[in-house]
Scaffold this motif. Structure first.
Motif, PDB file in Angstrom:
ATOM      1  N   LEU A  62       0.832  -1.208   0.000  1.00 45.86           N
ATOM      2  CA  LEU A  62       0.000   0.000   0.000  1.00 45.86           C
ATOM      3  C   LEU A  62       0.861   1.251   0.000  1.00 45.86           C
ATOM      4  N   VAL A  63       1.997   1.194   0.719  1.00 48.28           N
ATOM      5  CA  VAL A  63       2.865   2.375   0.784  1.00 48.28           C
ATOM      6  C   VAL A  63       4.137   2.186  -0.048  1.00 48.28           C
ATOM      7  N   ASN A  64       4.078   1.199  -0.959  1.00 51.24           N
ATOM      8  CA  ASN A  64       5.221   0.945  -1.852  1.00 51.24           C
ATOM      9  C   ASN A  64       6.546   0.749  -1.139  1.00 51.24           C
ATOM     10  N   MET A  65       6.490  -0.032  -0.095  1.00 48.51           N
ATOM     11  CA  MET A  65       7.746  -0.352   0.580  1.00 48.51           C
ATOM     12  C   MET A  65       8.059  -1.828   0.404  1.00 48.51           C
ATOM     13  N   ASP A  66       9.335  -2.136   0.478  1.00 47.04           N
ATOM     14  CA  ASP A  66       9.725  -3.545   0.487  1.00 47.04           C
ATOM     15  C   ASP A  66       9.187  -4.181   1.772  1.00 47.04           C
ATOM     16  N   PRO A  67       8.588  -5.375   1.679  1.00 51.49           N
ATOM     17  CA  PRO A  67       7.979  -5.989   2.874  1.00 51.49           C
ATOM     18  C   PRO A  67       8.956  -6.178   4.027  1.00 51.49           C
ATOM     19  N   LEU A  68      10.212  -6.450   3.745  1.00 49.58           N
ATOM     20  CA  LEU A  68      11.192  -6.606   4.833  1.00 49.58           C
ATOM     21  C   LEU A  68      11.462  -5.257   5.493  1.00 49.58           C
ATOM     22  N   GLU A  69      11.674  -4.273   4.647  1.00 49.42           N
ATOM     23  CA  GLU A  69      11.964  -2.934   5.151  1.00 49.42           C
ATOM     24  C   GLU A  69      10.786  -2.413   5.991  1.00 49.42           C
ATOM     25  N   ASN A 100      11.835  -5.284  18.545  1.00 52.30           N
ATOM     26  CA  ASN A 100      12.327  -6.509  19.186  1.00 52.30           C
ATOM     27  C   ASN A 100      13.563  -7.076  18.487  1.00 52.30           C
ATOM     28  N   GLU A 101      14.667  -7.090  19.243  1.00 49.21           N
ATOM     29  CA  GLU A 101      15.960  -7.476  18.668  1.00 49.21           C
ATOM     30  C   GLU A 101      15.976  -8.908  18.144  1.00 49.21           C
ATOM     31  N   ARG A 102      15.386  -9.793  18.932  1.00 50.86           N
ATOM     32  CA  ARG A 102      15.472 -11.209  18.557  1.00 50.86           C
ATOM     33  C   ARG A 102      14.696 -11.471  17.277  1.00 50.86           C
ATOM     34  N   LEU A 103      13.559 -10.816  17.162  1.00 51.64           N
ATOM     35  CA  LEU A 103      12.742 -11.023  15.969  1.00 51.64           C
ATOM     36  C   LEU A 103      13.376 -10.352  14.742  1.00 51.64           C
ATOM     37  N   ARG A 104      13.925  -9.179  14.958  1.00 52.10           N
ATOM     38  CA  ARG A 104      14.655  -8.519  13.862  1.00 52.10           C
ATOM     39  C   ARG A 104      15.775  -9.431  13.370  1.00 52.10           C
ATOM     40  N   ALA A 105      16.458 -10.033  14.334  1.00 47.67           N
ATOM     41  CA  ALA A 105      17.612 -10.868  13.968  1.00 47.67           C
ATOM     42  C   ALA A 105      17.198 -12.024  13.065  1.00 47.67           C
ATOM     43  N   VAL A 106      16.064 -12.682  13.369  1.00 51.22           N
ATOM     44  CA  VAL A 106      15.687 -13.811  12.512  1.00 51.22           C
ATOM     45  C   VAL A 106      15.196 -13.325  11.145  1.00 51.22           C
ATOM     46  N   PHE A 107      14.472 -12.210  11.117  1.00 50.12           N
ATOM     47  CA  PHE A 107      14.042 -11.681   9.811  1.00 50.12           C
ATOM     48  C   PHE A 107      15.259 -11.355   8.941  1.00 50.12           C
ATOM     49  N   GLU A 108      16.224 -10.710   9.552  1.00 45.84           N
ATOM     50  CA  GLU A 108      17.405 -10.315   8.775  1.00 45.84           C
ATOM     51  C   GLU A 108      18.212 -11.532   8.339  1.00 45.84           C
ATOM     52  N   ALA A 109      18.347 -12.492   9.253  1.00 45.18           N
ATOM     53  CA  ALA A 109      19.123 -13.695   8.909  1.00 45.18           C
ATOM     54  C   ALA A 109      18.443 -14.474   7.786  1.00 45.18           C
ATOM     55  N   ALA A 110      17.118 -14.584   7.871  1.00 42.64           N
ATOM     56  CA  ALA A 110      16.393 -15.334   6.840  1.00 42.64           C
ATOM     57  C   ALA A 110      16.521 -14.637   5.492  1.00 42.64           C
ATOM     58  N   ALA A 111      16.304 -13.324   5.490  1.00 44.12           N
ATOM     59  CA  ALA A 111      16.345 -12.577   4.236  1.00 44.12           C
ATOM     60  C   ALA A 111      17.718 -12.683   3.582  1.00 44.12           C
ATOM     61  N   LYS A 112      18.741 -12.597   4.401  1.00 43.18           N
ATOM     62  CA  LYS A 112      20.101 -12.622   3.878  1.00 43.18           C
ATOM     63  C   LYS A 112      20.406 -13.974   3.219  1.00 43.18           C
ATOM     64  N   LYS A 113      20.136 -15.037   3.959  1.00 41.98           N
ATOM     65  CA  LYS A 113      20.477 -16.365   3.452  1.00 41.98           C
ATOM     66  C   LYS A 113      19.600 -16.731   2.253  1.00 41.98           C
ATOM     67  N   PHE A 114      18.375 -16.238   2.254  1.00 42.02           N
ATOM     68  CA  PHE A 114      17.434 -16.587   1.199  1.00 42.02           C
ATOM     69  C   PHE A 114      17.773 -15.860  -0.108  1.00 42.02           C
ATOM     70  N   GLY A 115      18.387 -14.693   0.034  1.00 42.45           N
ATOM     71  CA  GLY A 115      18.617 -13.871  -1.152  1.00 42.45           C
ATOM     72  C   GLY A 115      17.413 -12.995  -1.449  1.00 42.45           C
ATOM     73  N   TRP A 116      16.862 -12.435  -0.390  1.00 41.32           N
ATOM     74  CA  TRP A 116      15.707 -11.542  -0.508  1.00 41.32           C
ATOM     75  C   TRP A 116      16.071 -10.361  -1.398  1.00 41.32           C
ATOM     76  N   GLY A 117      15.211 -10.025  -2.340  1.00 42.67           N
ATOM     77  CA  GLY A 117      15.474  -8.872  -3.196  1.00 42.67           C
ATOM     78  C   GLY A 117      16.285  -9.208  -4.430  1.00 42.67           C
ATOM     79  N   GLN A 118      16.783 -10.450  -4.519  1.00 40.21           N
ATOM     80  CA  GLN A 118      17.536 -10.820  -5.725  1.00 40.21           C
ATOM     81  C   GLN A 118      16.601 -11.172  -6.873  1.00 40.21           C
ATOM     82  N   ALA A 119      17.170 -11.270  -8.069  1.00 39.94           N
ATOM     83  CA  ALA A 119      16.364 -11.542  -9.259  1.00 39.94           C
ATOM     84  C   ALA A 119      15.755 -12.935  -9.187  1.00 39.94           C
TER      85      ALA A 119
END
Ligand code: FES
Ligand code: FES
Lengths: 163, 720
Positions: free
Chosen positions: B534-541, B549-568
């Motif tokens: 709705l606000v044209n933002m990346d869902p992770l961002e 919450n640090e712990r939850l941020r950490a898993v979101f970031e770790a998952a996105a990184k390993k998954f290749g979030w935002g890649q083609a």
């Protein structure tokens, strides 16, 4: 009703007393106390009851005992040789390819026949051949890995014994 | 805010874990114990607080002071075997192994010397049940303390023997050793002829996670060999001499009552006895096939009221919802700030409705029980996650004291929350009572699909107001019927109204792995994705912008990184994510799907979960649980749904109720975040909750089609 009185199971001839239309699964479990083959659905959908009949995987829950005749039946209990586990049994342990393990004997029996027909299955081959076996705990990727591990072991020992 | 476990609403288990616990009755007779086990030492662990009683039923007792409860006990005998008694049970989550690891760690003995006696109401201490991911956070520390006390007692015995300062001594590998003098004695020798008992509460020194040597390791299933050889006896494999087989005549629909019955023909079958007690009708026979034939020969007329079908389910649930109660007295409602004001001044507003269907647990081993009477004493072997609960049910059903009932729970072909109740046990016991012989009863798959209970269906309405920069200003969330587990949001939102509305359920509903957290996370995390777009933002961002919450941020970031979030990615492919906090664990899951718009086929190709539940006890088993949660979750996300009409289940078989199979399974990766500074939490449930929204959001990414009902694609993705 016709009665069946003899069955060849795991290399020995067993005496039973069953109606010909009783399921092989119930005879194995209730009369021969071979409870390693499991009931999961009774309609050939889950594979928990899989045994080998003359080497081919069969759903014992929908196999009338009267149709088996003198063919050779192998159940999970007949797979190990003495204390030596079958490579698939070893591989399931090594890959921890089980949680509740209720599906395990059916999985192993289906895999035994798969490796007999296809000694080098790809992950896709395995997934295709195992499609009829249900695991509710979701250990599928580990089961695939276990079958591949066993394939390797079996091929290696084939080669060694061939030399 | 979130991150602290205290933000969970303590309401749902009362209703959704089904039935209340019995009045506590348990006495330890130590002399009996030694008679039974032989000489040695016995450590009795007493629970200190109400928490250890766990969620179910304990809720209503929170303001009373609780009786001291025994949590577990441990015996170390002259044969150097360690026997541990716990009321917890093994249903595939592998706690027989992980609890052995805890004991091995503290007591310094090899794991293979430990014998776990689990879920036997005569031998093990009372336990509410094995559910709610409570074993690791409650039973593991208990057993560690008990084992640590045993170790200290042994060191004390050695110190007395050698007349030396106990501080000089260490316990290593089943012996107490004096490193100074190199003297050493085996545990078995130390306990010879002893009958020592020690009762401990808590506060024993524990080995911190950073120094673990046995825990933290991937130990294989301790009794794995019994499973791969078919040797293990599940409840449905139990046998007794003289045993008969039972079968129940089921009503034609839910809630039906018997009008008339003719059992004459069934009774003519040799060996068959018909048992009738009110609406209860069953038979016993020499084998299960004859029992089935006999039941089929009974002619019965039933009458029942008309009942709703799955077609009108969601309107029905909303229409029958209980009105919201006084916010101050009702924990199922949470309010902060002013949603109305924040909505009025928001730059963007969105409102959506999500639904979830009833689904079945369908553990591969159906309910099974073997019952035996001896006079007025009853023994039942059955598969249940609540052996003590089933004991009370039996005592109540037969009007006998609980002391006369023993329930044993052999390691079972799973449960997923679906085996909390004792119907099969009661049925087998009722038949055995008349037959005067042991009776075994194994439900058929159809019976298991129909006469157990279901994961609740529900309707969830969410609305929100955003500021232009993507800050969530207002959040309103209403859940009708599906439950309150995981209903609160972990995003930082100043103005919130969150409410659970119980309703009248057309089907019998109960606990299910992760309870309503799956439904609530599906709605919340799908809606977060909708808001991001709705606000044209990346869902992770967008998530990170609204999450402290640090712990939850950490898993979101770790998952996105390993998954290749935002890649083609390929043209028909989509990426999606979902995550959250549940049962003290943090999960973030990313999924990649491929959608064939022509055939409507949706294929989940890849799933990656990052998970953190404190210090990891057994990494490989944890991965196994996460993989299993994701695979089981696929079914509820994509295609599982109970269809029903007028009190009947229409698809109660594996041929008509689709469960995940090999070809459905994507590549699954897990990233484990090990937080040795945080106590271990259970992991059998939390990992499940991220999957459905991750898939739904990925389908949207691939196609622009938003799916708001679970299951999402029971018949594929219809052309849109
Ligand atoms: S029990 Fe035979 S296939 Fe399911
Ligand atoms: S391990 Fe439980 S069904 Fe496969």
């Amino acid at each position: 009703m016709a009665q069946v009185t003899k069955l060849n199971v795991n290399g020995s001839s067993c005496t039973i007393d069953a109606d010909a239309d009783s399921s092989l699964l119930s005879v194995l479990r209730d009369q021969l106390d071979l409870t390693g083959s499991k009931y999961g659905c009774g309609e050939g959908q889950c594979g928990a009851c899989t045994v080998l009949i003359d080497g081919s995987p069969r759903r014992s829950c929908i196999t009338p005992v009267g149709l088996v005749g003198q063919k050779q039946i192998t159940t999970i209990e007949g797979l190990a040789q003495g204390d030596r586990l079958h490579p698939l049994q070893e591989a399931f342990l090594k890959e921890a390819a089980m949680q509740c393990a209720y599906c395990t004997s059916g999985m192993i029996m289906t895999a035994v026949s798969l490796l007999r027909v296809n000694p080098n299955p790809s992950a896709a081959d395995i997934s295709h051949s195992m499609e009829g076996n249900i695991c509710r705990c979701g250990t599928h990727p580990r089961i695939v890995a276990a079958i591949q591990r066993a394939a390797k072991t079996m091929n290696r020992s084939m080669k060694e014994s061939g030399q | 805010m979130s991150g602290k476990p205290d933000f969970q609403i303590p309401l749902e288990p009362e209703r959704y874990e089904l039935s209340a616990p019995p009045a506590y009755r348990f006495e330890v007779d130590r002399r009996e114990f030694f008679k039974f086990l032989g000489a040695g030492i016995l450590i009795v662990g007493v629970l200190k607080n109400a928490h250890a009683l766990q969620e179910s039923g304990a809720v209503r007792r929170t303001d009373e002071s609780l009786p001291k409860e025994i949590g577990a006990w441990l015996h170390l005998g002259e044969n150097s075997v360690v026997t541990v008694y716990t009321g917890k049970v093994e249903v595939g989550q592998n706690i027989r192994t992980s609890l052995s690891q805890c004991v091995a760690e503290e007591l310094h003995v090899p794991v293979n010397r430990i014998q776990m006696v689990m879920g036997d109401t005569q031998l093990t201490p009372f336990d509410m049940g094995t559910f709610g991911s409570r074993t690791t956070p409650t039973m593991s520390p208990q057993l560690r303390k008990v084992a640590a006390a045993a170790r200290d007692l042994l060191i004390g015995l050695a110190a007395a023997e050698w007349q030396t300062d106990r501080k000089r001594l260490v316990a290593v590998d089943g012996r107490v050793t004096d490193p100074g003098t190199k003297r050493s004695l085996e545990y078995a020798v130390l306990v010879k002829g002893q009958q020592l008992t020690q009762t401990i509460s808590t506060e024993e020194p524990l080995i911190p996670a950073t120094q673990w040597t046995v825990q933290g390791q991937s130990l294989p299933k301790v009794d794995g060999r019994d499973f791969v050889t078919g040797k293990h006896r599940y409840p449905s494999d139990q046998k007794l001499p003289e045993m008969l087989h039972g079968k129940i005549l089921r009503p034609t629909s839910f809630g039906a009552t018997l009008v008339s019955i003719d059992t004459h023909e069934a009774e003519q079958i040799p060996g068959v006895t018909v048992v009738r007690d009110g609406n209860f009708v069953g038979v016993v026979a020499p084998n299960a096939e004859i029992a089935s034939r006999a039941v089929a020969a009974i002619r019965a007329k039933w009458k029942a009221e008309p009942q709703p079908s799955n077609k009108e389910l969601f309107e029905y649930l909303k229409k029958n919802a209980t009105a919201g109660k006084d916010p101050t007295g009702d924990a199922s409602r949470y309010e902060a700030g002013s949603v109305e004001k924040a909505q009025a001044s928001a730059d963007h507003r969105l409102q959506q409705t999500y639904t979830v269907s009833y689904i079945a647990h369908a553990p591969l081993e159906p309910r099974a029980a073997l019952a035996q009477w001896s006079g007025d004493n009853l023994t039942v072997w059955t598969g249940t996650q609540r052996p003590f609960g089933v004991r009370s049910e039996l005592a109540e059903a037969f009007r006998i004291p609980e002391e006369s009932v023993r329930v044993l729970m052999p390691d079972t072909g799973s449960g997923y929350g679906g085996k909390h109740t004792g119907e099969a046990a009661i049925e087998a016991a009722r038949l055995a009572r008349t037959a005067k012989r042991p009776v075994k009863l194994v439900w058929t798959r159809e019976e298991a699909f129909t006469w157990a209970y279901f994961r609740p269906a529900g309707v969830i309405e969410v609305s929100s107001g955003l500021r232009g920069d993507g800050t969530i200003a207002a959040w309103e969330f209403h859940n009708y019927n599906s439950g309150a587990a995981g209903i609160r949001t972990y995003y930082d939102i100043a103005n919130q109204r969150i409410e659970f509305h119980p309703s009248r359920s057309p089907l019998r509903q109960g606990s299910y792995r992760a309870l309503a957290a799956t439904a609530n996370h599906f709605a919340r995390e799908s809606f977060m994705d909708e808001l991001a777009h709705l606000v044209n933002m990346d869902p992770l961002e967008f998530r990170l912008k609204n999450l402290k919450n640090e712990r939850l941020r950490a898993v979101f970031e770790a998952a996105a990184k390993k998954f290749g979030w935002g890649q083609a990615k390929a043209a028909s492919h989509g990426f999606g994510m979902g995550g959250g906090f549940e049962k003290a664990g943090n999960i973030a899951t990313c999924a990649e799907v491929a959608v064939d718009r022509k055939s409507g086929e949706v294929k989940v190709l890849r799933v990656l979960s990052a998970f953190e539940c404190g210090a990891i006890v057994n990494p490989d088993n944890l991965r196994n649980q996460i993989e299993g949660s994701n695979i089981m979750g696929l079914g509820g996300a994509l295609f599982e749904a109970i269809e029903f009409e007028n009190g009947r289940v229409l698809n109660g078989r594996f041929s008509s109720y689709r469960v995940p199979r090999f070809s459905d399974v994507p590549t699954i990766e897990t990233v484990l975040l090990d937080r040795k500074d945080i106590p271990s939490a259970g992991a059998g449930e939390c990992p499940m909750v991220g999957l459905a929204p991750a898939i739904g959001n990925a389908i949207f990414d691939a196609t622009g089609v938003r799916l708001r009902s679970l299951p999402m694609v029971p018949k594929g993705l219809k052309a849109a």
